[in-house]
Scaffold this active site. Structure first.
Site, PDB file in Angstrom:
ATOM      1  CE  LYS A 190      -4.677  -5.294   2.811  1.00 24.17           C
ATOM      2  NZ  LYS A 190      -4.887  -5.084   4.041  1.00 24.17           N
TER       3      LYS A 190
ATOM      4  N   GLY B 169      -2.689   1.352   1.819  1.00 17.76           N
ATOM      5  CA  GLY B 169      -2.210   2.066   2.819  1.00 17.76           C
ATOM      6  C   GLY B 169      -3.275   2.961   3.214  1.00 17.76           C
ATOM      7  CB  THR B 170      -6.768   2.695   3.525  1.00 17.25           C
ATOM      8  OG1 THR B 170      -6.727   1.833   2.141  1.00 17.25           O
ATOM      9  CG2 THR B 170      -8.080   3.514   3.370  1.00 17.25           C
ATOM     10  CB  THR B 171      -4.886   1.206   8.092  1.00 19.69           C
ATOM     11  OG1 THR B 171      -5.787   0.224   7.264  1.00 19.69           O
ATOM     12  CG2 THR B 171      -5.298   1.184   9.525  1.00 19.69           C
ATOM     13  CD1 TRP B 172       0.805   5.420   8.182  1.00 18.93           C
ATOM     14  CD2 TRP B 172       1.649   4.513   6.110  1.00 18.93           C
ATOM     15  NE1 TRP B 172       2.182   5.956   7.976  1.00 18.93           N
ATOM     16  CE2 TRP B 172       2.797   5.268   6.687  1.00 18.93           C
ATOM     17  CE3 TRP B 172       2.043   3.858   4.943  1.00 18.93           C
ATOM     18  CZ2 TRP B 172       3.854   5.437   6.312  1.00 18.93           C
ATOM     19  CZ3 TRP B 172       3.394   4.276   4.474  1.00 18.93           C
ATOM     20  CH2 TRP B 172       4.433   4.925   5.079  1.00 18.93           C
TER      21      TRP B 172
ATOM     22  CG  HIS C 264     -11.509  -0.034  -0.165  1.00 17.46           C
ATOM     23  ND1 HIS C 264     -10.271   0.826   0.084  1.00 17.46           N
ATOM     24  CD2 HIS C 264     -11.460  -0.769   0.858  1.00 17.46           C
ATOM     25  CE1 HIS C 264      -9.807   0.191   1.174  1.00 17.46           C
ATOM     26  NE2 HIS C 264     -10.403  -0.577   1.750  1.00 17.46           N
TER      27      HIS C 264
ATOM     28  NE  ARG D 275       1.568  -1.278  -0.948  1.00 16.86           N
ATOM     29  CZ  ARG D 275       1.698  -2.198  -0.123  1.00 16.86           C
ATOM     30  NH1 ARG D 275       0.447  -2.606   0.493  1.00 16.86           N
ATOM     31  NH2 ARG D 275       2.752  -2.659   0.635  1.00 16.86           N
TER      32      ARG D 275
ATOM     33  CB  SER E 186      -0.685  -5.967   0.161  1.00 14.07           C
ATOM     34  OG  SER E 186      -1.435  -5.670   1.350  1.00 14.07           O
TER      35      SER E 186
ATOM     36  CB  SER F 231       6.740   4.515  12.605  1.00 12.50           C
ATOM     37  OG  SER F 231       6.454   3.933  13.804  1.00 12.50           O
TER      38      SER F 231
ATOM     39  CG  MET G 287       0.482   2.761  12.862  1.00 11.49           C
ATOM     40  SD  MET G 287      -0.080   3.263  11.299  1.00 11.49           S
ATOM     41  CE  MET G 287      -1.335   2.265  10.743  1.00 11.49           C
TER      42      MET G 287
ATOM     43  N   GLY H 272       4.392  -4.066   5.299  1.00  8.86           N
ATOM     44  CA  GLY H 272       4.667  -2.793   5.005  1.00  8.86           C
ATOM     45  C   GLY H 272       5.823  -2.018   4.205  1.00  8.86           C
TER      46      GLY H 272
HETATM   47  P1  A3P Z   1       1.082  -5.214   3.407  1.00  7.63           P
HETATM   48  O1  A3P Z   1       0.363  -6.418   3.303  1.00  7.63           O
HETATM   49  O2  A3P Z   1       2.095  -5.370   2.135  1.00  7.63           O
HETATM   50  O3  A3P Z   1       2.118  -5.112   4.593  1.00  7.63           O
HETATM   51  P2  A3P Z   1      -4.953  -1.009   3.836  1.00  7.63           P
HETATM   52  O4  A3P Z   1      -4.958  -0.226   5.083  1.00  7.63           O
HETATM   53  O5  A3P Z   1      -5.092  -0.199   2.567  1.00  7.63           O
HETATM   54  O6  A3P Z   1      -5.497  -2.101   3.781  1.00  7.63           O
HETATM   55  O7  A3P Z   1      -3.376  -1.240   3.377  1.00  7.63           O
HETATM   56  C1  A3P Z   1      -2.802  -2.247   4.091  1.00  7.63           C
HETATM   57  C2  A3P Z   1      -1.241  -2.283   3.715  1.00  7.63           C
HETATM   58  O8  A3P Z   1      -0.576  -1.097   4.258  1.00  7.63           O
HETATM   59  C3  A3P Z   1      -0.514  -3.415   4.501  1.00  7.63           C
HETATM   60  O9  A3P Z   1       0.506  -3.780   3.429  1.00  7.63           O
HETATM   61  C4  A3P Z   1       0.102  -2.754   5.875  1.00  7.63           C
HETATM   62  O10 A3P Z   1       1.202  -3.363   6.363  1.00  7.63           O
HETATM   63  C5  A3P Z   1       0.548  -1.456   5.045  1.00  7.63           C
HETATM   64  N1  A3P Z   1       0.707  -0.241   6.109  1.00  7.63           N
HETATM   65  C6  A3P Z   1      -0.215   0.042   7.089  1.00  7.63           C
HETATM   66  N2  A3P Z   1       0.306   0.890   7.804  1.00  7.63           N
HETATM   67  C7  A3P Z   1       1.554   1.072   7.575  1.00  7.63           C
HETATM   68  C8  A3P Z   1       2.633   1.933   8.033  1.00  7.63           C
HETATM   69  N3  A3P Z   1       2.461   2.516   9.071  1.00  7.63           N
HETATM   70  N4  A3P Z   1       3.592   2.088   7.151  1.00  7.63           N
HETATM   71  C9  A3P Z   1       3.929   1.204   6.361  1.00  7.63           C
HETATM   72  N5  A3P Z   1       2.975   0.406   5.876  1.00  7.63           N
HETATM   73  C10 A3P Z   1       1.866   0.243   6.193  1.00  7.63           C
END
Ligand code: A3P
Length: 298
Positions: free
Chosen positions: A56, A58-61, A112, A134, A142, A232, A236, A262
Site C-alpha cells: 500500500k 504506491g507500488t502499482t503507481w 513486498h 509511504r 490504505s 495520474s 489510473m 490516492g
Molecule cells: P489509497 O488506498 O490511500 O488510495 P499499492 O499499489 O502499493 O498497493 O498502493 C496502493 C495505494 O496507492 C492506494 O492508496 C492507491 O490509491 C494509491 N495510488 C495508486 N496509484 C496512484 C496514483 N497514480 N496517484 C496517487 N495514488 C495512487
C-alpha cells in the site's frame, strides 16, 4: 501476451486462502510460505529492474511509471496486459512465479519482501531496485481497506484492532518500521533508488525523472509529460490495466476500490486523537537515529 497465462494467473489468484504463516519471524501469507523455497531461489538477471515496497505504498503507481519508461511513453503498448502480468509479483502465486521466470528481458518484477528476505540472486546480479515508501499513517488506512476487499487476506476486523496489529507488526509482510528502515540501510550498499510516495504526490514529474535516470533512460519532456498524465490517479483509476478491475476472484471492489483516495493525510479522517499520540510516540522511538523521515501531510 498470452491470454491463457493471464487467465490462469487470475484464476489461480482466487484459489488462495487467507491463512497466515511466518518466514524467519516475519508474518507472511501462508500461501507465500508454501512456495517460499521457489521464491527465495528465484534467479535474477543483470538487466531486471525490481520494484519493492511495503504493501500500500504506491507500488502499482510505480509499476505503471516503470513500464511506460521502458516503453518510452507508448501508451497503447502499456495497455497490453494488467499490471500484475507486466510486472510479475513474485509472491503472488505459482503461475505468476513461473511466468516471471520466462518473461523476456528486460524484465520488471515486484516484491513486498523485507530486505533480508529478498532472493539472494538479486544481490549477486546487482539488479537495480526501486523501493517505494509511504508514511505509515496513510499506509495503515490504505492497508485496512485493502484487507477488507482482498478475499485472499485475513479479515482486518475493526480499525482499532488493526491499528494495534500494525503497531506490533503482526501483519502480512511484517513490521512497517523494520521494512522501511531495513531497505533504507541497504540503499548504501546496493543499486537502490528510495522513492517516497509523498514526493510523488508533491511533484510527480520530478520523481518520474529520477526513476527514468536510475533506469538508464533519457526521455524527452513531451514523453515525460505523457507518462505523468497516464499515471495520474484520475487516469489510473479508470484504467483497467491498473485498477485491478480484472481480478474479481481476489478483489471485491464493491467493498473498496483499489485506487481508493490516492492522497496524503487521509489518516486524519481515521485516527482517534489517542491513537495519533500513541503512534507518534512509537514512531519517535523506532525512527530515532535512522536518518529516515516521513511526511504525514504536505
Ligand atoms: P489509497 O488506498 O490511500 O488510495 P499499492 O499499489 O502499493 O498497493 O498502493 C496502493 C495505494 O496507492 C492506494 O492508496 C492507491 O490509491 C494509491 N495510488 C495508486 N496509484 C496512484 C496514483 N497514480 N496517484 C496517487 N495514488 C495512487
Amino acid at each position: 501476451m498470452d491470454p491463457a497465462i493471464i487467465e490462469k494467473i487470475i484464476q489461480e489468484s482466487g484459489e488462495y486462502t487467507s491463512d497466515m504463516g511466518e518466514i524467519d519471524g516475519v508474518p507472511m501469507l501462508q500461501d507465500t510460505c508454501n512456495e517460499w523455497d521457489e521464491i527465495y531461489n528465484f534467479q535474477a538477471r543483470e538487466d531486471d529492474i525490481l520494484v519493492a515496497s511495503y504493501p500500500k505504498s504506491g507500488t502499482t503507481w510505480m509499476q505503471e511509471i516503470m513500464d511506460l519508461i521502458v516503453l518510452e511513453g507508448d501508451v497503447q503498448k502499456s495497455m497490453r496486459a494488467p499490471c500484475f502480468i507486466k510486472v510479475p509479483f513474485l509472491e503472488l502465486g505459482k503461475t505468476s512465479l513461473k511466468y516471471a521466470k520466462v518473461t523476456p528481458s528486460p524484465r520488471l518484477l515486484k516484491v513486498h519482501l523485507p530486505v533480508q528476505l529478498v532472493p539472494p540472486s538479486f544481490w549477486k546480479k546487482n539488479t537495480k531496485i526501486i523501493y517505494v515508501a509511504r508514511n505509515p499513517k496513510d499506509c495503515i488506512v490504505s492497508y485496512y481497506y485493502f484487507q477488507k476487499m482482498d478475499k485472499t487476506m485475513p479479515d482486518p476486523g475493526p480499525f482499532t484492532d488493526y491499528f494495534s496489529s500494525f503497531m506490533t507488526g503482526n501483519m502480512p509482510w511484517g513490521n512497517w518500521f523494520d521494512h522501511v528502515i531495513g531497505w533504507w540501510k541497504a540503499k548504501d550498499q546496493h543499486q537502490i533508488l528510495y522513492v517516497f510516495y509523498e514526493d510523488m504526490i508533491e511533484d510527480p514529474l520530478r520523481e518520474i525523472k529520477k526513476v527514468m535516470t536510475f533506469m538508464g533512460k533519457d526521455l524527452s519532456e513531451e514523453v515525460l509529460q505523457r507518462i505523468k498524465h497516464q499515471t495520474s490517479f484520475k487516469i489510473m483509476k479508470e484504467n483497467p490495466v491498473a485498477n485491478y478491475s480484472n481480478l474479481p476472484s481476489v478483489f471485491d471492489l464493491s467493498v473498496s476500490t483499489f485506487m481508493r483516495k490516492g492522497k496524503v493525510g487521509d489518516w486524519k479522517d481515521h485516527f482517534l486523537v489517542s491513537q495519533n499520540e500513541q503512534f507518534d510516540a512509537e514512531y519517535k522511538k523506532r525512527m530515532e537515529g535512522s536518518g529516515l523521515q516521513f511526511r504525514m501531510e504536505l
